[in-house]
Design a protein around this motif. Structure first.
Motif, short mmCIF file in Angstrom:
data_model
loop_
_atom_site.label_atom_id
_atom_site.label_comp_id
_atom_site.label_asym_id
_atom_site.label_seq_id
_atom_site.Cartn_x
_atom_site.Cartn_y
_atom_site.Cartn_z
N ILE A 288 0.83 -1.21 0.00
CA ILE A 288 0.00 0.00 0.00
C ILE A 288 0.86 1.26 0.00
O ILE A 288 0.55 2.25 -0.67
CB ILE A 288 -0.96 -0.01 1.20
CG1 ILE A 288 -2.01 -1.11 1.00
CG2 ILE A 288 -1.62 1.34 1.38
CD1 ILE A 288 -3.02 -1.21 2.12
N ALA A 289 1.99 1.24 0.72
CA ALA A 289 2.85 2.42 0.81
C ALA A 289 3.37 2.84 -0.56
O ALA A 289 3.27 4.01 -0.95
CB ALA A 289 4.02 2.16 1.77
N HIS A 290 3.92 1.88 -1.31
CA HIS A 290 4.46 2.28 -2.62
C HIS A 290 3.34 2.55 -3.63
O HIS A 290 3.54 3.28 -4.60
CB HIS A 290 5.46 1.24 -3.16
CG HIS A 290 4.88 -0.10 -3.49
ND1 HIS A 290 5.23 -1.23 -2.80
CD2 HIS A 290 4.00 -0.51 -4.42
CE1 HIS A 290 4.60 -2.28 -3.31
NE2 HIS A 290 3.85 -1.85 -4.29
N SER A 291 2.16 1.98 -3.39
CA SER A 291 1.03 2.31 -4.27
C SER A 291 0.63 3.77 -4.16
O SER A 291 0.12 4.36 -5.11
CB SER A 291 -0.18 1.42 -3.92
OG SER A 291 0.09 0.06 -4.21
N ILE A 292 0.86 4.36 -2.98
CA ILE A 292 0.57 5.78 -2.78
C ILE A 292 1.71 6.66 -3.31
O ILE A 292 1.48 7.63 -4.05
CB ILE A 292 0.35 6.08 -1.29
CG1 ILE A 292 -0.88 5.33 -0.77
CG2 ILE A 292 0.22 7.58 -1.04
CD1 ILE A 292 -1.06 5.41 0.73
N LEU A 293 2.94 6.31 -2.97
CA LEU A 293 4.07 7.21 -3.22
C LEU A 293 4.55 7.20 -4.67
O LEU A 293 4.85 8.26 -5.23
CB LEU A 293 5.23 6.84 -2.29
CG LEU A 293 4.94 6.99 -0.79
CD1 LEU A 293 6.13 6.48 0.02
CD2 LEU A 293 4.64 8.44 -0.44
#
Length: 424
Positions: A288-293
Motif C-alpha cells: 500500500i505504501a508504494h502504491s501511494i508514493l
C-alpha cells in the motif's frame, strides 16, 4: 485512506493551465462534473477485484451447492479474462465513450456476480463469472484514461488513490467472506458485491446523461479531428509500449506466482500454515505504501529509472532470500513486496507517455491486455518447474531471471517519449 492525496484539487488554477493535449473535450463544462466523476472512479476501483477475492476464501462453502464445482478453473479465469477483455476496451470506449464504457463495466460486474447467486450448475456459474470478469477487465483499463480526461493536473495523486482502492478491493472481500457465509450463507456474501457494483454504476448513469446533454458544439469538431488522429494508433508498433508490457507483465507474473505458491513453499519448509498465511498478508499489505508514493512522485523524478531498478533489485533479493534462507521469510516478505512498485509505476507511465486521452486508452488497453497474459503464465510456470524438478530452485530462479529482463526493458519505458509523437 481517510482522504485523498493533497495534490488533488478539483478547482485549481493548474487545471485551467494544463497543457492542451491533456485537456478533456469540453474543459469549460468539466469542473462542475468532477466531484461526481471522482466518486465514480473511487467506487469503480473498489469493485475491480471483489468478484474474485470474495470467492477464494469460501470455496468450501460453495462446492456443496454447485454441482461439478472446480476451484482450479475459477483460479485461471480472472487473469485470462482481464487479458482478453482488457485488449477489447479501447474499441468499446470509442463506441460508448469512457463514461458509457465505465457504466457498462459496472453493470456487467453487477449482473455477473448477481446471477451467480441463483445457479446450482458449475458451467452456468463459470459463464456468470466471465460476465463479471469482463466488466472488471474493462474497468482495469478505463480508469487511467478517465483520470487523464477529467483530472489532467492530478494524475499522480488519483493514480495512487486508484492503486490503494484496488488493494482494498482485493483485501476487504476476502476478510469478510467467511463470517458472512457462516452467518447468512455464501450466496448472501456474493450478492453483497453485486449490490456494491450497482452502486458504483449510479454515478456513471448520471455522468453519461450529462455528457450527452452538455456537449459543447463549439469544440466538438476540433475534438473529433483529434480523436480521429489518435483513434487507430498502432500501439504494437511502438517499442516503448512493448517495454511497458514487459514491465507490467513481469511484475504481475511475479505477484501472482507468490500469491499462489508462497504459502505452499513456506509450509514445506517447516513454517506453520498460520504463519505462512500471515506472511502472505504482510506481502500484500506492505504494498500500500508504494502504491501511494510511486504514482505521485514518479513524474517529478529526474531519473525515474531508479524506481524500476530498486523494484527489480528488491524482487531479486526477496526471491533468493526465500530460496536460500526460508527461516527468515518475514524479512523476505517485507523486502519482496516493495519490489512490486513497478506495478503502480506502470499505471502512472501510461499517462506520462501519452499526450491525449485516446492515446492513454490505447496504451492502457495494450499494456494490460498483454500484461495479464504474463500474469496468468506466472503461477503456471512456477508450479510446473517445481513439479518437474521436484524442488524450488528452478521456480525461484525463473522469477529472478524475469526480474532481470524487466529491469532491462524498464529502461525504455521511462524514457521521455510519447505515443502520439511516434505515430506522426
Amino acid at each position: 485512506m481517510s482522504e485523498l492525496p493533497s495534490s488533488i484539487n478539483l478547482e485549481t488554477p493548474a487545471a485551467k493551465a494544463a497543457p492542451q493535449t491533456n485537456k478533456p473535450a469540453s474543459n469549460s463544462t468539466i469542473p462542475a462534473r468532477r466531484t461526481l466523476v471522482l466518486v465514480g472512479l473511487v467506487l469503480v476501483s473498489l469493485n475491480l477485484r471483489a468478484a474474485v477475492t470474495s470467492l477464494s476464501a469460501i470455496y468450501g462453502f460453495i462446492e456443496h451447492d454447485i454441482s461439478g464445482f472446480n476451484a482450479n478453473i475459477l483460479g485461471v479465469l480472472p487473469l485470462l479474462s482481464f487479458a482478453v477483455f482488457g485488449s477489447l476496451t479501447a474499441s468499446v470506449s470509442r463506441r460508448l465513450g469512457y463514461e458509457g464504457a465505465l457504466l457498462l463495466s459496472m453493470l456487467l460486474v453487477c449482473a455477473g456476480i448477481g446471477l451467480r447467486t441463483f445457479t446450482a450448475s458449475f458451467p452456468v456459474f463459470v459463464a456468470c463469472s466471465i460476465l463479471a470478469l469482463a466488466g472488471m477487465g474493462f474497468g482495469n483499463v478505463l480508469v487511467q484514461p478517465t483520470i487523464k480526461k477529467y483530472f489532467p493536473e492530478s494524475v499522480g495523486g488519483l493514480t495512487a488513490t486508484y492503486a490503494v482502492m484496488i488493494a482494498v478491493s482485493a483485501g476487504l472481500p476476502s476478510a469478510i467472506a467467511v463470517p458472512i457465509s457462516q452467518s447468512d450463507g455464501w450466496r448472501a456474501n456474493v450478492a453483497l458485491w453485486s449490490l456494491t457494483a450497482l452502486i458504483a454504476a449510479l454515478p456513471w448513469v448520471l455522468q453519461t446523461i450529462r455528457t450527452h446533454h452538455q456537449s459543447d458544439a463549439t469544440v466538438a469538431k476540433p475534438q473529433q479531428k483529434a480523436q480521429s488522429a489518435v483513434k487507430h494508433i498502432a500501439v504494437w508498433k511502438w517499442p516503448v509500449a512493448w517495454s511497458m508490457v514487459i514491465l507490467f507483465g513481469v511484475s504481475m507474473m511475479s505477484m501472482y506466482a507468490m500469491l499462489n505458491w508462497l504459502p505452499t513453499y513456506l509450509i514445506q519448509n517447516g513454517i506453520s500454515a498460520a504463519n505462512a498465511g500471515d506472511m502472505l498478508f504482510v506481502y500484500n499489505i506492505v504494498g500500500i505504501a508504494h502504491s501511494i508514493l510511486v504514482p505521485i512522485y514518479l513524474g517529478r523524478m529526474k531519473k525515474p529509472y531508479i524506481v524500476v531498478a530498486i523494484g527489480g533489485v528488491m524482487q531479486i533479493v526477496g526471491y533468493t532470500g526465500f530460496l536460500y534462507m526460508p527461516g527468515e521469510s518475514w524479512v523476505w516478505a517485507v523486502v519482496a513486496a516493495p519490489g512490486l512498485m513497478t506495478i503502480p509505476a506502470t499505471f502512472q507511465l501510461i499517462n506520462l507517455r501519452t499526450r491525449s486521452v485516446q492515446g492513454a486508452a490505447s496504451l492502457s488497453s495494450f499494456t494490460q491486455g498483454i500484461g495479464y497474459v504474463f500474469a496468468a503464465a506466472g503461477p503456471f510456470f512456477f508450479g510446473q518447474l517445481h513439479r518437474f524438478t521436484a524442488g524450488w530452485h528452478a521456480s525461484f530462479w525463473f522469477l529472478t531471471v524475469m526480474a532481470i529482463i524487466m529491469m532491462l526493458a524498464g529502461g525504455a519505458a521511462v524514457r521521455n517519449k510519447y505515443l502520439e509523437d511516434a505515430q506522426s
